[in-house]
Design an enzyme around this catalytic site. Structure first.
Site, PDB file in Angstrom:
ATOM      1  N   GLU A  39       0.919  -1.198   0.027  1.00  0.00           N
ATOM      2  CA  GLU A  39       0.081  -0.077  -0.003  1.00  0.00           C
ATOM      3  C   GLU A  39       0.946   1.415   0.037  1.00  0.00           C
ATOM      4  OE1 GLU A  39      -3.340  -0.392   2.849  1.00  0.00           O
ATOM      5  OE2 GLU A  39      -4.088  -1.985   1.646  1.00  0.00           O
TER       6      GLU A  39
ATOM      7  N   GLU B 226      -4.643  -8.744  -0.650  1.00  0.00           N
ATOM      8  CA  GLU B 226      -5.503  -8.553   0.560  1.00  0.00           C
ATOM      9  C   GLU B 226      -6.998  -8.492   0.023  1.00  0.00           C
ATOM     10  OE1 GLU B 226      -4.468  -5.438   3.305  1.00  0.00           O
ATOM     11  OE2 GLU B 226      -2.219  -5.792   3.004  1.00  0.00           O
TER      12      GLU B 226
HETATM   13  O1  AHR Z   1      -5.107  -6.189   6.639  1.00  0.00           O
HETATM   14  C1  AHR Z   1      -5.246  -4.973   7.452  1.00  0.00           C
HETATM   15  C2  AHR Z   1      -4.596  -3.810   6.726  1.00  0.00           C
HETATM   16  O2  AHR Z   1      -5.392  -3.423   5.790  1.00  0.00           O
HETATM   17  C3  AHR Z   1      -3.093  -4.116   6.338  1.00  0.00           C
HETATM   18  O3  AHR Z   1      -2.113  -3.898   7.133  1.00  0.00           O
HETATM   19  C4  AHR Z   1      -3.149  -2.942   5.093  1.00  0.00           C
HETATM   20  O4  AHR Z   1      -2.327  -3.369   4.061  1.00  0.00           O
HETATM   21  C5  AHR Z   1      -4.406  -2.795   4.794  1.00  0.00           C
HETATM   22  O5  AHR Z   1      -4.914  -1.546   4.567  1.00  0.00           O
END
Ligand code: AHR
Length: 512
Positions: free
Chosen positions: A193, A316
């Site tokens: 991110e 994710e």
């Molecule tokens: O999964 C939780 C968080 O969500 C992670 O650390 C981040 O990459 C995302 O914003």
């Protein structure tokens, strides 16, 4: 009763039954892609109780352990064949310095985990511990390196520490720390991110940084790196466009994408267990948008990479709700319901269908965080409805995608409609056909009439995951409320398969 009336009634019921069936056809495309097992991957961050008090527990906890790794969790993850595990973050990765997590544990520096509740991180779980965990599970590690607050040298040396068979001083250090042979880790995330917690960079700036970092991440004799660029979130198409434009295709194995399903929004996410049908409907509607997201990001990628060399890695994803009442808000501990299972199954069907471009994905997160596979309380451990979906779907790993053509009946709420049924199918190396169906309709069963064309089969077996309500859960008191059972709601008619999917169900059939 008049015989004519009875016959007429029977005919009407037969015809309406046939009419209400959804017609589906299956076929194998000549260039059918393989469904990469890596889309069934998972994520473990130094966040809340995922690592500490999750995978890695106190010496004194009375559960089977190797070192401090919890073996009941290892066994559960082995059973569902998790293909890869991403670590150490997430946002944590861009503040993590790998050198803090090697060597004698009592000498490792402590830090504050500023992303997740300012708790003290004692670094007792570091590179060796994580890679030992992966070895025990039999899964491939996916290391996410620090670009936001790290350096090129730090990442370059981490790769060397983990993968070099040489006698360089970094490789010697690994040997001194107890690991003689390199681990040969292939998956490397270059930042996380990077538009947000990973450095607040612009897409242009990150693309240049990526090129620098990737240049110095070296391949070693038994480890050709699969470098994954930190990609977009949600609908940020400009990010994907910029990366594809600026980074040479042969410098990256994949580009990531993050998408979380929020029942409401980032300010008020909504309860994991207390919700009504309109909220259930909206949540499913949002989860199904994964299909549109992948299609749109892939369309951009196709312009620069028509041969689909670069993978889209949804590293994710999952539902993000409010935390369980009374728990630390920074620990992201949420219950998991039948709704989660339907989201997981629908998303995996979407990934399967995009197998030509999506070749890695990671549910967030494995233990005790967000849409978890496993929840723990002291020595106790429960398998969530989501865990059972991964158990059912493991048959698709590395199988060849089969096409399914159909128009789903609608599931309606007010004036809004979404497809009630989604499905995907594959053929494994033994020739067996696996079909995963999901009926998200909260009220109606759905009957499917599937024509298999040239794909021949003699018989089938089935399994189902269902529950009385969309918010049914497994709790520590009742751990098996939502679990897999045998399924026989199907029949063979010639070469056609007729299957009736109960409301709120995930059904996987194997045809041989
Ligand atoms: O999964 C939780 C968080 O969500 C992670 O650390 C981040 O990459 C995302 O914003």
């Amino acid at each position: 009763m008049n015989k004519k009336i009875v016959v007429a009634a029977l005919l009407v019921s037969l015809v309406s039954n046939v009419w209400s069936q959804t017609k589906m056809t299956m076929y194998k495309k000549a260039d059918a892609p393989q469904i990469s097992r890596h889309i069934y991957g998972h994520f473990s961050e130094h966040l809340g109780r995922c690592i500490y008090d999750g995978f890695w527990v106190s010496d004194t906890l009375g559960v089977p352990k190797k070192d401090r790794i919890r073996l009941d969790i290892v066994e559960a993850l082995k059973k569902i064949k998790i293909p890869n595990l991403r670590w150490p973050g997430g946002c944590f990765a861009d503040e993590y310095h790998w050198r803090d997590g090697i060597g004698p544990r009592d000498k490792r520096p402590r830090m504050v985990n500023t992303n997740w509740g300012n708790v003290t991180e004692d670094n007792s779980f570091g590179t060796h511990e994580f890679l030992e965990l992966c070895t025990l599970i039999g899964t491939e590690p996916y290391l996410s390196a620090n670009v936001g607050s790290g350096t090129v040298e730090e990442m370059n040396k981490w790769v060397e520490y983990v993968n070099s068979p040489s006698s360089s001083s970094v490789a010697q250090l690994r040997k001194q720390n107890g690991q003689d042979k390199p681990w040969n880790v292939q998956f490397w995330g270059v930042g996380n991110e990077s538009w947000g917690c990973g450095g607040s960079m612009t897409a242009d700036f990150y693309a240049d940084q990526y090129r620098r970092y990737a240049t110095y991440c070296r391949d070693y004799p038994d480890a050709t790196l699969k470098k994954i660029a930190s990609g977009a979130s949600d609908w940020n198409f400009n990010w994907t466009e910029t990366l594809m434009k600026k980074i040479p295709l042969d410098m990256m194995w994949g580009v990531s994408l993050h998408y979380y399903t929020l029942p409401f929004d980032w300010n008020k996410k909504g309860s994991a267990t207390v919700f009504d049908e309109p909220i259930y409907f909206t949540t499913m509607q949002k989860a199904l948008r994964m299909d549109e997201l992948i299609t749109k990001h892939s369309t951009i990628m196709d312009r620069y990479d028509p041969n689909k060399k670069v993978a889209l890695c949804v590293d994710e994803w999952g539902i993000w709700t409010d935390v369980e009442p009374g728990t630390n808000p920074a620990f992201l501990y949420q219950q998991n319901s039948m709704r989660d299972a339907l989201i997981a199954a629908s998303t995996l069907n979407i990934f399967n269908k995009h197998a030509d471009r999506v070749r890695l994905a990671n549910l967030a997160q494995a233990i005790n965080v967000l849409q978890a596979l496993i929840l723990t309380k002291g020595r106790e451990m429960i398998l969530t409805p989501t865990y059972h979906v991964f158990d059912l779907f493991k048959v698709h790993q590395d199988a060849t995608l089969l096409e399914l053509n159909f128009t789903s009946p609608d599931y309606q709420s007010g004036t809004q409609k979404i497809p009630a049924v989604n499905a995907s199918a594959s053929q494994d190396s033994t020739g067996a056909i696996h079909i995963s169906f999901v009926n998200i309709d909260a009220n109606k069963a759905q009957t499917i009439r599937l024509s298999l064309n040239d794909l021949k089969w003699n018989g089938a077996t089935g399994e189902i995951l269902t529950a009385p309500a969309f918010n049914s859960v497994n709790s520590f008191e009742k751990p098996n409320q939502v679990s897999i059972t045998g399924f026989s709601g199907f029949k063979k008619e010639g070469n056609e398969l007729v299957v009736t999917l109960p409301k709120l169900s995930v059904v996987v059939l194997t045809l041989k």
